[in-house]
Every structure is written in structure tokens, then in C-alpha cells.
Motif scaffolding. Structure first.
Motif, PDB file in Angstrom:
ATOM      1  N   THR A  92       0.856  -1.176   0.000  1.00  0.00           N
ATOM      2  CA  THR A  92       0.000   0.000   0.000  1.00  0.00           C
ATOM      3  C   THR A  92       0.898   1.234   0.000  1.00  0.00           C
ATOM      4  OG1 THR A  92      -1.704  -1.143   1.259  1.00  0.00           O
ATOM      5  CG2 THR A  92      -1.782   1.258   1.273  1.00  0.00           C
ATOM      6  N   VAL A  93       0.642   2.150  -0.889  1.00  0.00           N
ATOM      7  CA  VAL A  93       1.406   3.394  -0.961  1.00  0.00           C
ATOM      8  C   VAL A  93       0.455   4.533  -0.620  1.00  0.00           C
ATOM      9  CG1 VAL A  93       2.750   4.925  -2.438  1.00  0.00           C
ATOM     10  CG2 VAL A  93       2.919   2.454  -2.738  1.00  0.00           C
ATOM     11  N   ARG A  94       0.818   5.270   0.393  1.00  0.00           N
ATOM     12  CA  ARG A  94      -0.038   6.390   0.791  1.00  0.00           C
ATOM     13  C   ARG A  94       0.503   7.665   0.173  1.00  0.00           C
ATOM     14  NH1 ARG A  94      -0.833   4.566   6.986  1.00  0.00           N
ATOM     15  NH2 ARG A  94      -2.170   2.822   6.492  1.00  0.00           N
ATOM     16  N   LEU A  95      -0.289   8.275  -0.638  1.00  0.00           N
ATOM     17  CA  LEU A  95       0.080   9.521  -1.295  1.00  0.00           C
ATOM     18  C   LEU A  95      -0.902  10.602  -0.904  1.00  0.00           C
ATOM     19  CD1 LEU A  95       0.703   8.204  -4.924  1.00  0.00           C
ATOM     20  CD2 LEU A  95       2.433   8.848  -3.262  1.00  0.00           C
ATOM     21  N   ARG A  96      -0.369  11.808  -0.779  1.00  0.00           N
ATOM     22  CA  ARG A  96      -1.268  12.933  -0.571  1.00  0.00           C
ATOM     23  C   ARG A  96      -1.945  13.243  -1.897  1.00  0.00           C
ATOM     24  NH1 ARG A  96       2.463  17.397   1.220  1.00  0.00           N
ATOM     25  NH2 ARG A  96       3.818  16.221  -0.122  1.00  0.00           N
ATOM     26  N   ARG A  97      -3.074  13.864  -1.842  1.00  0.00           N
ATOM     27  CA  ARG A  97      -3.846  14.173  -3.037  1.00  0.00           C
ATOM     28  C   ARG A  97      -2.991  14.907  -4.066  1.00  0.00           C
ATOM     29  NH1 ARG A  97      -9.198  14.498  -4.425  1.00  0.00           N
ATOM     30  NH2 ARG A  97      -9.697  16.082  -5.978  1.00  0.00           N
ATOM     31  N   GLU A 113       0.088  14.624  -4.620  1.00  0.00           N
ATOM     32  CA  GLU A 113       1.144  13.776  -5.171  1.00  0.00           C
ATOM     33  C   GLU A 113       0.634  12.828  -6.241  1.00  0.00           C
ATOM     34  OE1 GLU A 113       4.231  13.220  -1.529  1.00  0.00           O
ATOM     35  OE2 GLU A 113       2.305  12.192  -1.319  1.00  0.00           O
ATOM     36  N   LEU A 114      -0.662  12.743  -6.405  1.00  0.00           N
ATOM     37  CA  LEU A 114      -1.233  11.836  -7.395  1.00  0.00           C
ATOM     38  C   LEU A 114      -0.915  12.326  -8.800  1.00  0.00           C
ATOM     39  CD1 LEU A 114      -4.730  11.264  -5.769  1.00  0.00           C
ATOM     40  CD2 LEU A 114      -2.803   9.661  -5.829  1.00  0.00           C
TER      41      LEU A 114
END
Ligand SMILES: [Zn+2]
Length: 75
Positions: free
Chosen positions: A20-25, A27-28
Motif C-alpha cells: 500500500t502506498v499512501r500519497l497525498r492528493r 502527489e497523485l
């Protein structure tokens, strides 16, 4: 040994694991949602990568103007 690596099947050389990779909005990938201009150099700064300046440089700054460039211009 070096040649053996080139001939190994993928399942002996690698293992696969779901992550799972958590990206801030911001960074998408995709079209930028927010674009501002650096108050010092006028460069466009995309998606919350600006740094808020103070004093004489009050307003959004690009990273180079806020923290210095990672390069030097040639003369
Ligand atoms: Zn700038």
C-alpha cells in the motif's frame, strides 16, 4: 554467478508482495489541481509544492527561491 542471475526464472530471482502506498492528493499523477506563481521568479508551482514566503517575499515561493537552487548557473 553473474550469468546465472541472467538465466534465473523470475520466481527464483524476485518475490512479489502487494503493498500500500499512501500519497497525498497533490502527489497523485494527473492534471494539477492548483497552480500558483512564485512571487520572486514568476515560475509556476504546481499542487502545493510552493512554500509560503514572509517579509519582502510574502506569498508563494518555488523551492529554489525558498531554499536555494540545487544548481549554479554557468558564466
Ligand atoms: Zn521562484
Amino acid at each position: 554467478m553473474k550469468d546465472r542471475v541472467l538465466t534465473l526464472p523470475d520466481d527464483e530471482l524476485l518475490f512479489w508482495n502487494r503493498v500500500t502506498v499512501r500519497l497525498r492528493r497533490e502527489e497523485l499523477p494527473g492534471k494539477p489541481e492548483r497552480i500558483v506563481r512564485c512571487v520572486t521568479c514568476g515560475e509556476k508551482v504546481f499542487d502545493a509544492k510552493d512554500i509560503m514566503g514572509e517579509g519582502d517575499n510574502a506569498g508563494p515561493l518555488c523551492v529554489s527561491c525558498a531554499h536555494g537552487a540545487y544548481y549554479q548557473t554557468g558564466e
